[in-house]
Design an enzyme around this catalytic site. Sequence first.
Site, PDB file in Angstrom:
ATOM      1  N   ASP A   1       0.854  -1.192   0.000  1.00 19.21           N
ATOM      2  CA  ASP A   1       0.000   0.000   0.000  1.00 19.21           C
ATOM      3  C   ASP A   1       0.893   1.247   0.000  1.00 19.21           C
ATOM      4  OD1 ASP A   1      -3.226   0.540   0.945  1.00 19.21           O
ATOM      5  OD2 ASP A   1      -1.804   2.220   1.089  1.00 19.21           O
ATOM      6  N   ILE A   2       0.518   2.244  -0.793  1.00 21.35           N
ATOM      7  CA  ILE A   2       1.320   3.467  -0.923  1.00 21.35           C
ATOM      8  C   ILE A   2       1.287   4.313   0.354  1.00 21.35           C
ATOM      9  CG2 ILE A   2      -0.430   5.076  -1.831  1.00 21.35           C
ATOM     10  CD1 ILE A   2       1.600   5.782  -4.058  1.00 21.35           C
TER      11      ILE A   2
ATOM     12  N   GLN B   1     -14.272   2.911   1.080  1.00 15.07           N
ATOM     13  CA  GLN B   1     -13.712   2.430  -0.193  1.00 15.07           C
ATOM     14  C   GLN B   1     -13.368   3.631  -1.074  1.00 15.07           C
ATOM     15  OE1 GLN B   1     -16.084  -0.411  -2.431  1.00 15.07           O
ATOM     16  NE2 GLN B   1     -14.426  -0.761  -3.909  1.00 15.07           N
TER      17      GLN B   1
ATOM     18  N   HIS C   1     -10.125  -5.076  -3.270  1.00 13.16           N
ATOM     19  CA  HIS C   1      -8.780  -5.324  -2.752  1.00 13.16           C
ATOM     20  C   HIS C   1      -8.895  -5.736  -1.299  1.00 13.16           C
ATOM     21  CE1 HIS C   1      -9.873  -1.052  -2.682  1.00 13.16           C
ATOM     22  NE2 HIS C   1      -9.279  -0.987  -1.497  1.00 13.16           N
ATOM     23  N   LEU C   2      -8.123  -6.742  -0.951  1.00 13.10           N
ATOM     24  CA  LEU C   2      -8.071  -7.225   0.422  1.00 13.10           C
ATOM     25  C   LEU C   2      -6.860  -6.575   1.083  1.00 13.10           C
ATOM     26  CD1 LEU C   2      -9.524  -9.201   2.306  1.00 13.10           C
ATOM     27  CD2 LEU C   2      -8.103 -11.034   1.353  1.00 13.10           C
TER      28      LEU C   2
HETATM   29  P1  5GP Z   1      -9.737   1.592   0.161  1.00 15.68           P
HETATM   30  O1  5GP Z   1      -9.778   2.953   0.818  1.00 15.68           O
HETATM   31  O2  5GP Z   1     -10.414   1.634  -1.194  1.00 15.68           O
HETATM   32  O3  5GP Z   1     -10.214   0.467   1.005  1.00 15.68           O
HETATM   33  O4  5GP Z   1      -8.200   1.288  -0.082  1.00 15.68           O
HETATM   34  C1  5GP Z   1      -7.479   1.846  -1.130  1.00 15.68           C
HETATM   35  C2  5GP Z   1      -6.030   1.733  -0.757  1.00 15.68           C
HETATM   36  O5  5GP Z   1      -5.248   1.936  -1.910  1.00 15.68           O
HETATM   37  C3  5GP Z   1      -5.586   2.769   0.278  1.00 15.68           C
HETATM   38  O6  5GP Z   1      -5.051   2.106   1.414  1.00 15.68           O
HETATM   39  C4  5GP Z   1      -4.528   3.590  -0.463  1.00 15.68           C
HETATM   40  O7  5GP Z   1      -3.438   3.976   0.349  1.00 15.68           O
HETATM   41  C5  5GP Z   1      -4.103   2.647  -1.564  1.00 15.68           C
HETATM   42  N1  5GP Z   1      -3.645   3.314  -2.768  1.00 15.68           N
HETATM   43  C6  5GP Z   1      -4.256   4.360  -3.397  1.00 15.68           C
HETATM   44  N2  5GP Z   1      -3.570   4.701  -4.501  1.00 15.68           N
HETATM   45  C7  5GP Z   1      -2.505   3.854  -4.565  1.00 15.68           C
HETATM   46  C8  5GP Z   1      -1.426   3.709  -5.495  1.00 15.68           C
HETATM   47  O8  5GP Z   1      -1.298   4.426  -6.489  1.00 15.68           O
HETATM   48  N3  5GP Z   1      -0.508   2.742  -5.221  1.00 15.68           N
HETATM   49  C9  5GP Z   1      -0.616   1.922  -4.140  1.00 15.68           C
HETATM   50  N4  5GP Z   1       0.360   1.018  -3.972  1.00 15.68           N
HETATM   51  N5  5GP Z   1      -1.627   2.017  -3.249  1.00 15.68           N
HETATM   52  C10 5GP Z   1      -2.555   2.965  -3.469  1.00 15.68           C
END
Ligand code: 5GP
Length: 118
Positions: free
Chosen positions: A34-35, A98, A104-105
């Site tokens: 995760d970034i 989200q 994504h897990l």
């Molecule tokens: P959500 O909030 O949808 O459950 O999780 C999305 C995740 O994707 C977040 O933890 C965020 O840090 C990660 N993320 C967003 N953009 C990028 C990216 O460009 N690269 C990576 N490696 N992770 C990302």
Amino acid sequence: MNNLASDCLFCRILEKKVPSKKVYEDALCYAFEDINPQAPVHVLVIPKKHISTTLELAEGDNALMGRLFQTANQIARQKGIDQRGFRLVMNTNPEAGQSVYHIHLHVLGGRHMHWPPG
Ligand code: 5GP
Ligand code: ZN
């Protein structure tokens, strides 16, 4: 026909148009760091098939979802957090947080996890 959505960030990661730090890959799944990590271990496991939310899962995706969990277990072992404990999270829609609409897990670990989650 491919399963990629051109306007999806994680599909662009799968196409290598956006860089990512790979942790694991096979024919069905891809895992990457995760970034913006929320724990010492924070890896995202995604299907190579574009599925926007858990609500779009079809009967035919059942085995694929099992593979995501098996992959998460393998990453937890590889990172040495399997016995200490780790958390698997999949957020669906805005109130859950989200932000990327390709399922994504989250594999989170390496610190004590609080409950209830925020
Ligand atoms: P959500 O909030 O949808 O459950 O999780 C999305 C995740 O994707 C977040 O933890 C965020 O840090 C990660 N993320 C967003 N953009 C990028 C990216 O460009 N690269 C990576 N490696 N992770 C990302
Ligand atoms: Zn996608």
